[in-house]
Design an enzyme around this catalytic site. Structure first.
Site, PDB file in Angstrom:
ATOM      1  N   ASP A 201       0.913  -1.265  -0.046  1.00  0.00           N
ATOM      2  CA  ASP A 201      -0.014   0.066   0.166  1.00  0.00           C
ATOM      3  C   ASP A 201       0.832   1.635   0.015  1.00  0.00           C
ATOM      4  O   ASP A 201       1.420   1.378   0.419  1.00  0.00           O
ATOM      5  CB  ASP A 201      -0.653  -0.421   1.071  1.00  0.00           C
ATOM      6  CG  ASP A 201      -2.200   1.491   1.124  1.00  0.00           C
ATOM      7  OD1 ASP A 201      -3.087   1.003   0.519  1.00  0.00           O
ATOM      8  OD2 ASP A 201      -1.730   1.733   2.280  1.00  0.00           O
ATOM      9  N   GLU A 243       1.532  -0.819  -4.800  1.00  0.00           N
ATOM     10  CA  GLU A 243      -0.156   1.048  -4.952  1.00  0.00           C
ATOM     11  C   GLU A 243       1.060   2.091  -5.169  1.00  0.00           C
ATOM     12  O   GLU A 243       1.386   2.850  -4.242  1.00  0.00           O
ATOM     13  CB  GLU A 243      -0.518   0.540  -3.792  1.00  0.00           C
ATOM     14  CG  GLU A 243      -2.068   1.254  -4.645  1.00  0.00           C
ATOM     15  CD  GLU A 243      -2.189   2.399  -3.066  1.00  0.00           C
ATOM     16  OE1 GLU A 243      -3.507   3.220  -3.887  1.00  0.00           O
ATOM     17  OE2 GLU A 243      -2.029   2.365  -2.125  1.00  0.00           O
TER      18      GLU A 243
HETATM   19  C1  NOJ Z   1      -5.193   3.080  -0.053  1.00  0.00           C
HETATM   20  C2  NOJ Z   1      -5.599   2.563   0.123  1.00  0.00           C
HETATM   21  O1  NOJ Z   1      -6.315   1.823  -1.213  1.00  0.00           O
HETATM   22  C3  NOJ Z   1      -6.962   3.310   0.906  1.00  0.00           C
HETATM   23  O2  NOJ Z   1      -7.924   2.454   0.718  1.00  0.00           O
HETATM   24  C4  NOJ Z   1      -6.147   3.665   2.141  1.00  0.00           C
HETATM   25  O3  NOJ Z   1      -7.360   4.613   2.498  1.00  0.00           O
HETATM   26  C5  NOJ Z   1      -5.108   4.440   1.355  1.00  0.00           C
HETATM   27  N1  NOJ Z   1      -3.903   3.941   0.704  1.00  0.00           N
HETATM   28  C6  NOJ Z   1      -4.384   4.770   3.034  1.00  0.00           C
HETATM   29  O4  NOJ Z   1      -3.631   3.577   3.636  1.00  0.00           O
END
Ligand code: NOJ
Length: 535
Positions: A201, A243
């Site tokens: 993430d 991500e």
């Molecule tokens: C990306 C995630 O997909 C999202 O849902 C989240 O709020 C943020 N990162 C922070 O972790």
């Protein structure tokens, strides 16, 4: 031809455990419940499940605020339940990756609690502190509808702490090697348990440096390469997915020289698929793929139409964003941060032709596709719910109480029960009996892709068509070649393509043929996958 790694050709499925199946009657989905739904997931034809955060958490960001990296949230079960889920998935030939949230933890994590209450605690330096909120001012705010600053003052600590997301998610300090060690141990913990990799993430934000926008810094890449080295040396054949919501040229360094991430989400292509469809003009897709650099051998892009977040419009120009909002989110309640908080089918006005077209494009363009739970049956959303929760409602299994999701009187979020998308009409059981349902088409599209090496892994070349409303490309892998043609408009079109030999349309379940010597004609929103050669 070099052997492909499993993740380069796979189809992924994004699963929110809380939304899947409640086995305990408390209104929350859990791992024991999800085990009973694995056959459904398998039946879609996917290869790997991405399990969203399942860790102990106050759930202020739906689990992306982790309070214990090596546990399971009690609402979802125990570590034994997780292991049982993993084994049951593996027994069905499904791989499992989980979320790895390295950038930040929850304010309730014992590290942060120790850090704020005791300046001399070794955990103080696990976070980023400042006496003033004036540092790193060139850094954008991501959750700009709710957070006025990336700094929040903590009364107990007597200092400001840094956070790129909610103030309940303090960023970890990667200038502290102890944080690296913690992360390495967390990674080993889950890989030792047998998971197949991580969706990492928010990776662009690990380090902060004055005078920069604090994104994509060299130090961040250096650390991420260490994570990859650990995986290569100790856990071969697992996957590390980034991500990173960035432009293609900024994404390239996340692959390194094949020594950083195996896979990166391709954020910029996603809004352009919707843009092309609404404009009836393929140019935005062609341009973004032209701007997408070649990636190292063994690497792959990950593509998606929707996920659990808002449909992000960060990777478009301000004018395009405004246009997308006007077109796809005329209701201001549908807008959130720099995006649109709606599910796939409502975005397409419930139009199955457009749903099929978009899915056929997404499943035939290069990349590893990932489907979001519920979109396989055309689930709706609930704009009355705040934040992104309107697209995270319980899965609709049947017309029974709570859509067959739970026996509880109250579920973690209400089940969708509006007139169009209500669970009484939109559910798996109903669609199982209908050969033309969204579910049947989802299975058919994925199965067809899985059967054709060209669609899974082929090289892309554009097929010449004058008409901007007709997108056409070829995917070729060895002797296998599929010509994909899409009419982006609501009117019949001539494709400008005349095949030299008869070609079977793989998207026609009746096996329709495009005849040699005749220009291909397209019905409104028609998609064709034409087999040019035997598989
Ligand atoms: C990306 C995630 O997909 C999202 O849902 C989240 O709020 C943020 N990162 C922070 O972790």
């Amino acid at each position: 031809m070099a052997e492909k790694s499993w993740y380069q050709e796979a189809v992924f499925f994004e699963l929110n455990i809380r939304a899947c199946q409640d086995s305990g009657g408390d209104g929350n989905g859990d791992f024991r419940g999800a085990i009973t739904r694995l056959d459904h997931i398998k039946s879609l034809g996917v290869d790997c499940i991405w399990v969203q955060p399942m860790y102990p958490s106050p759930l202020k960001d739906d689990g992306y605020d982790v309070a214990d990296y090596c546990g399971i949230h009690p609402d979802f079960g125990t570590l034994e339940d997780f292991k049982a889920f993993l084994d049951a998935a593996h027994a069905r030939g499904l791989r499992v990756v989980t979320d790895l949230v390295m950038n930040h933890c929850s304010e309730e994590h014992p590290w942060f609690q120790a850090a704020r209450t005791d300046r001399n605690s070794p955990y103080r330096d696990y976070f980023v502190w400042s006496d003033t909120p004036d540092k790193y001012t060139e850094t954008r705010i991501i959750f700009l509808d709710v957070e006025p600053s990336n700094w929040t003052y903590d009364e107990v600590a007597g200092q400001y702490f840094w956070h790129r997301f909610y103030a309940s998610q303090p960023d970890l300090n990667y200038d502290n090697p102890a944080v690296h060690e913690e992360m390495f141990n967390i990674i080993r913990f889950w890989l030792d348990m047998g998971i197949d990799g991580f969706r990492a993430d928010a990776v662009p934000y690990l380090y902060e440096r004055e005078g920069t926008n604090c994104e994509n810094l060299p130090e961040t890449h250096e650390f991420l390469k260490k994570v990859r080295r650990l995986i290569d040396e100790e856990y071969p054949n697992r996957v590390l997915i980034a991500e990173a919501n960035q432009w293609p040229e900024d994404l390239l360094p996340y692959f390194g020289d094949g020594d950083e991430f195996h896979v990166c989400f391709h954020f910029p292509i996603m809004p352009r698929l919707y843009m092309a469809l609404k404009r009836g003009d393929k140019t935005s897709i062609i341009d973004i793929l032209a701007r997408t650099p070649a990636i190292p051998p063994g690497a792959q892009w990950m593509t998606f139409l929707r996920n659990h977040d808002e449909l992000t419009l960060e990777m478009v120009t301000p004018e395009e964003r405004q246009w997308m909002w006007e077109q796809y989110a005329p209701n201001p309640r549908a807008r959130l941060n720099l995006g649109i908080r709606r599910r796939l089918l409502p975005l397409l006005d419930g139009d199955m032709r457009r749903w099929l077209l978009l899915n056929a494009m997404f499943l035939s363009l290069p990349g590893t596709p990932i489907l979001y739970y519920g979109d396989e049956i055309g689930m709706g959303d609930n704009l009355a719910l705040e934040d992104r929760y309107g697209v995270r409602t319980p899965m609709q299994w049947s017309a029974a109480k709570n859509a067959g999701f739970s026996d509880a009187d109250r579920t973690y979020l209400p089940v969708i029960d509006d007139e169009i998308y209500g669970y009484q009409r939109v559910n798996v059981a109903e669609q199982e009996t209908d050969p033309d349902s969204y579910l049947a088409w989802t299975r058919y599209l994925i199965a067809t892709r899985q059967e054709q090496p060209a669609l899974r892994a082929g090289v892309l070349s554009w097929a010449a068509t004058e008409d901007r409303a007709v997108l056409a490309f070829r995917r070729t892998e060895g002797a296998n070649s599929v010509l994909c043609i899409f009419n982006l408009t609501d009117a019949a079109r001539s494709s400008g393509i005349t095949p030299a030999a008869n070609m079977r349309d793989l998207l026609s379940r009746a096996g329709e043929i495009c005849e040699a010597g005749r220009e291909i004609q397209l019905a409104p929103y028609q998609a064709l996958w034409l087999l040019e050669s035997p598989a």
